[in-house]
Motif scaffolding. Structure first.
Motif, PDB file in Angstrom:
ATOM      1  N   ALA A   1     -74.131  85.400 -41.862  1.00 56.42           N
ATOM      2  CA  ALA A   1     -73.396  84.180 -41.527  1.00 56.42           C
ATOM      3  C   ALA A   1     -72.532  84.357 -40.292  1.00 56.42           C
ATOM      4  O   ALA A   1     -72.148  83.371 -39.661  1.00 56.42           O
ATOM      5  N   ALA A   2     -72.211  85.618 -39.956  1.00 52.26           N
ATOM      6  CA  ALA A   2     -71.319  85.886 -38.831  1.00 52.26           C
ATOM      7  C   ALA A   2     -71.921  86.957 -37.941  1.00 52.26           C
ATOM      8  O   ALA A   2     -72.664  87.837 -38.400  1.00 52.26           O
ATOM      9  N   VAL A   3     -71.594  86.858 -36.649  1.00 47.63           N
ATOM     10  CA  VAL A   3     -72.008  87.851 -35.662  1.00 47.63           C
ATOM     11  C   VAL A   3     -70.778  88.648 -35.249  1.00 47.63           C
ATOM     12  O   VAL A   3     -69.760  88.074 -34.839  1.00 47.63           O
ATOM     13  N   TRP A   4     -70.878  89.966 -35.366  1.00 55.53           N
ATOM     14  CA  TRP A   4     -69.839  90.867 -34.879  1.00 55.53           C
ATOM     15  C   TRP A   4     -70.400  91.540 -33.629  1.00 55.53           C
ATOM     16  O   TRP A   4     -71.172  92.493 -33.720  1.00 55.53           O
ATOM     17  N   PRO A   5     -70.051  91.050 -32.447  1.00 57.69           N
ATOM     18  CA  PRO A   5     -70.737  91.471 -31.224  1.00 57.69           C
ATOM     19  C   PRO A   5     -70.168  92.749 -30.621  1.00 57.69           C
ATOM     20  O   PRO A   5     -69.101  93.237 -31.022  1.00 57.69           O
ATOM     21  N   GLY A   6     -70.869  93.263 -29.625  1.00 58.67           N
ATOM     22  CA  GLY A   6     -70.411  94.436 -28.907  1.00 58.67           C
ATOM     23  C   GLY A   6     -69.330  94.148 -27.888  1.00 58.67           C
ATOM     24  O   GLY A   6     -68.633  95.061 -27.440  1.00 58.67           O
ATOM     25  N   HIS A   7     -69.192  92.889 -27.513  1.00 57.60           N
ATOM     26  CA  HIS A   7     -68.151  92.448 -26.585  1.00 57.60           C
ATOM     27  C   HIS A   7     -67.711  91.045 -26.996  1.00 57.60           C
ATOM     28  O   HIS A   7     -68.528  90.230 -27.394  1.00 57.60           O
ATOM     29  N   GLY A   8     -66.425  90.771 -26.876  1.00 56.57           N
ATOM     30  CA  GLY A   8     -65.928  89.444 -27.182  1.00 56.57           C
ATOM     31  C   GLY A   8     -65.625  89.246 -28.652  1.00 56.57           C
ATOM     32  O   GLY A   8     -65.777  90.165 -29.473  1.00 56.57           O
ATOM     33  N   PRO A   9     -65.198  88.024 -29.006  1.00 58.17           N
ATOM     34  CA  PRO A   9     -64.732  87.755 -30.370  1.00 58.17           C
ATOM     35  C   PRO A   9     -65.860  87.613 -31.380  1.00 58.17           C
ATOM     36  O   PRO A   9     -67.018  87.374 -31.016  1.00 58.17           O
ATOM     37  N   VAL A  10     -65.503  87.734 -32.647  1.00 59.62           N
ATOM     38  CA  VAL A  10     -66.431  87.476 -33.748  1.00 59.62           C
ATOM     39  C   VAL A  10     -66.869  86.017 -33.702  1.00 59.62           C
ATOM     40  O   VAL A  10     -66.076  85.110 -33.412  1.00 59.62           O
ATOM     41  N   LEU A  11     -68.141  85.799 -34.002  1.00 67.86           N
ATOM     42  CA  LEU A  11     -68.711  84.450 -34.055  1.00 67.86           C
ATOM     43  C   LEU A  11     -69.004  84.117 -35.514  1.00 67.86           C
ATOM     44  O   LEU A  11     -69.772  84.825 -36.175  1.00 67.86           O
ATOM     45  N   THR A  12     -68.399  83.059 -36.002  1.00 67.68           N
ATOM     46  CA  THR A  12     -68.488  82.752 -37.429  1.00 67.68           C
ATOM     47  C   THR A  12     -69.677  81.877 -37.792  1.00 67.68           C
ATOM     48  O   THR A  12     -69.935  81.644 -38.976  1.00 67.68           O
TER      49      THR A  12
ATOM     50  N   LEU B   1     -74.580  94.053 -42.415  1.00 66.20           N
ATOM     51  CA  LEU B   1     -73.697  94.433 -43.526  1.00 66.20           C
ATOM     52  C   LEU B   1     -73.875  93.389 -44.624  1.00 66.20           C
ATOM     53  O   LEU B   1     -73.265  92.316 -44.579  1.00 66.20           O
ATOM     54  N   PRO B   2     -74.717  93.668 -45.618  1.00 69.21           N
ATOM     55  CA  PRO B   2     -75.003  92.650 -46.632  1.00 69.21           C
ATOM     56  C   PRO B   2     -73.764  92.162 -47.361  1.00 69.21           C
ATOM     57  O   PRO B   2     -73.659  90.964 -47.676  1.00 69.21           O
ATOM     58  N   ALA B   3     -72.825  93.052 -47.635  1.00 68.79           N
ATOM     59  CA  ALA B   3     -71.633  92.650 -48.385  1.00 68.79           C
ATOM     60  C   ALA B   3     -70.779  91.655 -47.622  1.00 68.79           C
ATOM     61  O   ALA B   3     -70.076  90.831 -48.222  1.00 68.79           O
ATOM     62  N   GLU B   4     -70.845  91.719 -46.299  1.00 71.99           N
ATOM     63  CA  GLU B   4     -70.047  90.818 -45.459  1.00 71.99           C
ATOM     64  C   GLU B   4     -70.862  89.642 -44.946  1.00 71.99           C
ATOM     65  O   GLU B   4     -70.306  88.725 -44.343  1.00 71.99           O
ATOM     66  N   ARG B   5     -72.170  89.692 -45.140  1.00 67.23           N
ATOM     67  CA  ARG B   5     -73.098  88.723 -44.534  1.00 67.23           C
ATOM     68  C   ARG B   5     -72.829  88.623 -43.029  1.00 67.23           C
ATOM     69  O   ARG B   5     -72.743  87.562 -42.436  1.00 67.23           O
ATOM     70  N   ALA B   6     -72.716  89.799 -42.415  1.00 64.52           N
ATOM     71  CA  ALA B   6     -72.430  89.899 -40.990  1.00 64.52           C
ATOM     72  C   ALA B   6     -73.454  90.805 -40.336  1.00 64.52           C
ATOM     73  O   ALA B   6     -74.065  91.666 -40.990  1.00 64.52           O
TER      74      ALA B   6
END
Length: 241
Positions: free
Chosen positions: A160-171, A113-118
């Motif tokens: 800059a951030a990982v939004w994973p399939g399991h567990g919390p967001v990694l910043t 997601l370029p707008a979120e850098r995620a």
């Protein structure tokens, strides 16, 4: 093995009418009702990969919402449109860029997601712990290449951030991917060391490697660890894979 359960992502630009839903998850009525309420009108369902904890409800949810399902594997699609590396999904101003990240499975994709850098990573990177390379469909060489690809995106500050399939967001995407790559290299060296002391002809070679290398891991997880060991043995060109 799913940590806190599967993360379903509802993506929508502020003020937009339609949403994109990523990985509806299993057939759990309460969860799917909550996703439907949060999503409103759904333009499309996207799948990071075909494992049931991510994809089982995709078809029924899409039929309920009146949209299609896009996935790399045709078996998981609903409608004519597939999904692959380099594709860009655009919905009411939302932009989702598709990056092929095979390894955990052969059909694994990540979504930038370029707008979120995620980056939504499915099971390629998890919010806690590390990923099983699900041999024989999953391949370690492909997985290492996928980690390097995501690392390059983070190094270039595109994510800059990982939004994973399991567990919390990694910043800290870059730090996370540094850790993942270092962990895989360390495990490979541990497997090489174990192989120096084991009979390569033994029928239970993969399980013997698990017992040597994963002694600090809860034995309940050894079945999953054995899948990764078989992938490591195949990567090293050893029998037992």
């Amino acid at each position: 093995m799913t940590l806190d359960g599967t993360n379903t992502w509802v993506l929508r630009e502020p003020g937009a009418r339609r949403s994109v839903v990523v990985d509806p998850g299993p057939e759990h009525a309460g969860h799917l009702d909550a996703v439907a309420d949060a999503a409103g009108e759904v333009a499309v369902v996207l799948l990071t990969h075909g494992h049931a904890d991510h994809s089982e409800a995709a078809r029924s949810f899409a039929e309920r919402m009146g949209c299609g399902v896009r996935a790399l594997d045709p078996a998981h699609r609903l409608g004519a449109e597939g999904l692959g590396d380099g594709d860009v999904v655009e919905v009411d101003g939302l932009e989702v860029r598709v990056v092929a990240t095979p390894g955990h499975t052969s059909d694994s994709l990540s979504f930038v997601l370029p707008a979120e850098r995620a980056v939504l990573t499915g099971d390629t990177v998890l919010g806690r712990g590390t990923t099983v390379v699900a041999h024989p469909d999953g391949r370690l060489g492909a997985y290492l290449g996928s980690l390097e690809r995501l690392h390059a995106l983070a190094e270039a500050q595109e994510v800059a951030a990982v939004w994973p399939g399991h567990g919390p967001v990694l910043t800290d995407a870059l730090g996370t991917l540094d850790h993942y790559l270092a962990h895989r290299r360390q495990r490979l060296e541990q497997v090489r060391e174990a192989l120096r002391t084991l009979d390569p002809a033994r029928e239970d070679l993969a399980r013997a490697v698990v017992e040597a290398v994963y002694a600090d891991v809860d034995p309940v997880l050894w079945g999953a660890a054995e899948l990764s060991v078989r992938a490591q043995l195949a990567y090293l060109g050893r029998p037992g894979s």
